[in-house]
Design a protein around this motif. Structure first.
Motif, PDB file in Angstrom:
ATOM      1  N   ILE A 193      44.593  25.221  36.125  1.00  0.00           N
ATOM      2  CA  ILE A 193      43.588  24.358  36.741  1.00  0.00           C
ATOM      3  C   ILE A 193      42.717  23.724  35.663  1.00  0.00           C
ATOM      4  CG2 ILE A 193      41.569  24.317  38.250  1.00  0.00           C
ATOM      5  CD1 ILE A 193      42.908  26.567  39.869  1.00  0.00           C
ATOM      6  N   GLY A 194      42.324  24.520  34.672  1.00  0.00           N
ATOM      7  CA  GLY A 194      41.510  23.981  33.586  1.00  0.00           C
ATOM      8  C   GLY A 194      42.215  22.869  32.835  1.00  0.00           C
ATOM      9  N   MET A 195      43.501  23.052  32.530  1.00  0.00           N
ATOM     10  CA  MET A 195      44.255  22.010  31.834  1.00  0.00           C
ATOM     11  C   MET A 195      44.391  20.761  32.697  1.00  0.00           C
ATOM     12  SD  MET A 195      47.195  24.376  30.027  1.00  0.00           S
ATOM     13  CE  MET A 195      48.110  22.981  29.347  1.00  0.00           C
ATOM     14  N   ALA A 196      44.522  20.954  34.013  1.00  0.00           N
ATOM     15  CA  ALA A 196      44.684  19.805  34.908  1.00  0.00           C
ATOM     16  C   ALA A 196      43.423  18.950  34.967  1.00  0.00           C
ATOM     17  CB  ALA A 196      45.069  20.284  36.300  1.00  0.00           C
ATOM     18  N   ILE A 197      42.244  19.576  34.920  1.00  0.00           N
ATOM     19  CA  ILE A 197      41.004  18.805  35.041  1.00  0.00           C
ATOM     20  C   ILE A 197      40.406  18.436  33.692  1.00  0.00           C
ATOM     21  CG2 ILE A 197      40.497  19.832  37.279  1.00  0.00           C
ATOM     22  CD1 ILE A 197      38.376  21.562  35.902  1.00  0.00           C
ATOM     23  N   ALA A 198      41.019  18.900  32.585  1.00  0.00           N
ATOM     24  CA  ALA A 198      40.454  18.639  31.255  1.00  0.00           C
ATOM     25  C   ALA A 198      40.397  17.153  30.938  1.00  0.00           C
ATOM     26  CB  ALA A 198      41.262  19.370  30.183  1.00  0.00           C
ATOM     27  N   GLY A 199      41.279  16.363  31.509  1.00  0.00           N
ATOM     28  CA  GLY A 199      41.312  14.930  31.236  1.00  0.00           C
ATOM     29  C   GLY A 199      40.584  14.082  32.258  1.00  0.00           C
ATOM     30  N   ARG A 200      39.692  14.679  33.059  1.00  0.00           N
ATOM     31  CA  ARG A 200      38.943  13.948  34.096  1.00  0.00           C
ATOM     32  C   ARG A 200      39.877  13.181  35.027  1.00  0.00           C
ATOM     33  NH1 ARG A 200      33.335  12.794  32.764  1.00  0.00           N
ATOM     34  NH2 ARG A 200      32.787  13.676  30.750  1.00  0.00           N
ATOM     35  N   PRO A 201      40.734  13.859  35.767  1.00  0.00           N
ATOM     36  CA  PRO A 201      41.703  13.140  36.599  1.00  0.00           C
ATOM     37  C   PRO A 201      41.036  12.393  37.749  1.00  0.00           C
ATOM     38  CG  PRO A 201      41.694  15.464  37.153  1.00  0.00           C
ATOM     39  CD  PRO A 201      40.816  15.322  35.943  1.00  0.00           C
ATOM     40  N   LYS A 202      41.702  11.336  38.187  1.00  0.00           N
ATOM     41  CA  LYS A 202      41.273  10.602  39.374  1.00  0.00           C
ATOM     42  C   LYS A 202      41.979  11.145  40.621  1.00  0.00           C
ATOM     43  CE  LYS A 202      40.836   6.496  36.486  1.00  0.00           C
ATOM     44  NZ  LYS A 202      41.383   5.136  36.221  1.00  0.00           N
TER      45      LYS A 202
END
Length: 607
Positions: free
Chosen positions: A517-526
């Motif tokens: 989850i942390g890796m998924a949101i690390a790039g500020r996803p839309k």
């Protein structure tokens, strides 16, 4: 016994203990020791010709330096996740090219040398374009076949290459000022300079640049790399071209050092030997392939006096590699030195959970946030088919921007396949995927760079990298701007701060879920796609991750699609649901209306 100290924070209890995971001061100390070791190795490399100064010894030293360059170049491809059995062939292409240019066309060797490298790189690109989509054993076979074809062509082209007899009587490189390349000492130092340049290139292709870091992630897990925005084919093509160029340069230097080349010098067995050098030294370490090349060049020379025992002892060395140091000699040496200096007892933090009141996770603005408006996802008559097996059929979906949207259905309904189609991990047989109102051909890296992030049904993490590195790579590779404050928030919201120095392979199932989850949101996803984030978690862990999802959605303002079998959680979190069964949409609506839908009840409970 380890002594612990409990520290109570918002939603968890931390217990500091002594473990075997490296971290903190131990990491710094190990880096210092590695730098000292590299400096000693450099001093030894510079000074060894004054100790081993016979003609024979100097010839061996030159061969060792050139083999080290050849192996270091091959390691770039190995670290990118492919095993090539053609590195010696690229060396041969470089050697033949420079030999033809200098002997038959009278071109200066210093012009022929870069041409040799570029010719090898061109053949590398050609081979990569036709073979890099193959995986594992099949790619190795393709490179082996290329080597065999190259030998046939070079053997048959007698007018230029000398056929099976080869090309001999080639000149050493011309002098540069006072430096005469017929002197093996000069040649050795020149080969050492080339090796230093090759090591710089290898560093740039590992951790020194964004491209190198992407290549490293790609070699560890291609699926994760794609989800982070790494285009696998173009990155591997670049790596293969660079590796081939280095092979061509090394082969040319070797050809003009021994003043000849023949097809037997580029046989596939020679490429296998170069690959063994890479693996024996440690493919994942910068100096590993060079160390492997030095050792495996030196051993046959040391055993030359006992020919009857040489192959036996050499075989024993390879057996020791297989059973004792499969990660290579350099990692084994590194771990041994760490034990001697007591650097494996660094502090880490183990985590036990206690559920806090949901009010503790109420949304509040992220300092410095500049998150763009969420992307609308639309699917139009999407179909996914594998052969005769239709997994998704005529799926149409329009997701409201900023929604927390649930995708539910029985096992085998096609939920994960739907995510795979959106992200390009499964084929879009028919229909259209639209992001932000624009149609897109789904490819993993392309979709990731459009602001779509995802987790996987089974938590996929970078096993060889620390949590800190994994989060940093995830933020960087998808193209997000560097923002330490935001990554600090990511670390806190996913409760990963106590684990920052642990490698992915050391994490529990729950901790891996947090990291994905942390890796998924690390790039500020839309658009955030969560595929069964609660699978395998107990009730306490489920409660914590549920509140994390709620906070992430509220504070990022992104659209979230959630696949989950724990229906009570889905009903609580999601404002709208889509229900799949046998690859079709059978119901849509708010949780209350979906729960009372007859088709949904029948799909879950049966007739």
């Amino acid at each position: 016994m380890s002594q612990g100290r409990e520290v109570v924070s918002d939603n968890l209890t931390q217990t500091e203990t002594t473990s075997l995971a490296p971290g903190g001061e131990g990491v710094v100390a190990r880096r210092v020791l590695r730098l000292i070791g590299a400096a000693l190795l450099l001093v030894a490399a510079i000074g060894v010709p004054w100790i081993m100064n016979s003609q024979y010894d100097l010839n061996v030293l030159v061969t060792m330096a050139l083999n080290a360059s050849l192996a270091t170049g091959l390691a770039i491809v190995v670290r990118a996740g492919r095993l090539s059995l053609a590195q010696a062939t690229f060396g041969g292409i470089g050697g033949y090219m420079s030999g033809i240019l200098t002997a038959q066309f009278g071109i200066s060797y210093w012009v022929a040398l870069p041409v040799a490298g570029m010719t090898a790189a061109a053949f590398g690109l050609l081979l990569g374009l036709t073979s890099l989509r193959l995986q594992g054993f099949y790619f190795a076979i393709a490179t082996f076949t290329f080597s065999q074809i190259a030998i046939v062509v070079l053997s048959a082209w007698t007018s230029e290459t000398g056929g099976m007899s080869g090309m001999f009587g080639l000149d050493n490189p011309p002098d540069i000022g006072p430096f005469t390349f017929s002197d093996p000492v000069v040649y050795y130092y020149f080969a050492l300079i080339i090796l230093a340049l090759v090591l710089v290139v290898a560093w740039l292709c590992s951790t020194g640049t964004r491209f190198g870091r992407g290549l490293t992630v790609l070699g560890e897990d291609e699926t994760v790399a794609g989800s982070l925005g790494v285009p696998a084919i173009s990155y591997r093509l670049a790596a293969f071209a660079i590796s081939s160029f280095i092979g061509g340069i090394s082969g040319s230097l070797n050809t003009h050092f021994i003043q000849g080349i023949s097809p037997s010098d580029i046989a596939p067995a020679v490429s296998v030997f170069v690959l063994v050098m890479v693996m024996a030294g440690g493919a994942r370490r910068l100096l590993g392939p060079a160390i492997g090349a030095i050792i495996l060049t030196l051993i046959p020379e040391l055993l030359r006096a006992s020919a009857q025992w040489s192959m036996v002892l050499y075989g024993l060395f390879l057996l020791a590699y297989v059973f004792l140091f499969r990660q290579g000699l350099l990692p084994l040496l590194d771990d041994g030195i760490a034990r001697v200096f007591g650097l494996r007892g660094a502090k880490t933090t183990s985590v036990t959970m206690s559920v806090a009141a949901p009010a503790a996770l109420l949304p509040r603005p992220i300092v410095g946030s500049d998150a763009a408006p969420a992307t609308t996802l639309a699917l139009e008559h999407v179909r996914c088919q594998f052969g005769e097996n239709v997994v998704l059929n005529d799926i149409s979906l329009a997701v409201t921007p900023g929604a927390l949207w649930g995708i539910i259905g029985p096992n085998g309904a096609g939920k994960t396949t739907l995510f795979n189609v959106i992200t390009g991990n499964a084929p879009l047989t028919r229909g259209r995927v639209m992001l932000g109102g624009n149609g897109i051909r789904p490819l993993p890296a392309r979709v990731a760079r459009r602001g779509v992030a995802r987790t996987f049904q089974h938590p996929r993490v970078l096993l060889q990298h620390s949590v800190k590195e994994s989060l940093a790579y995830a933020a960087e590779l998808c193209g997000a701007r560097r923002d330490s404050a935001y990554l600090d928030w990511v670390t806190d919201v996913t409760r990963l701060r106590p684990l920052l120095d642990r490698r992915g392979g050391q994490l529990s199932h729950y901790e891996r879920r947090l990291l994905t989850i942390g890796m998924a949101i690390a790039g500020r996803p839309k658009l955030l796609l969560l595929d069964e984030p609660l699978a395998g978690l107990d009730d306490t862990e489920t409660q914590l991750v549920k509140e994390q999802i709620r906070e992430i959605h509220a504070r990022l303002g992104c659209t979230v699609l959630l696949i989950e079998h724990k229906l009570a959680v889905v009903m609580e979190l999601c404002s709208f649901l889509t229900v799949l069964d046998y690859g079709r949409v059978i119901a849509e609506g708010d949780p209350a209306s979906v729960a009372s839908n007859d088709a949904v009840i029948q799909a879950y409970l049966g007739s």
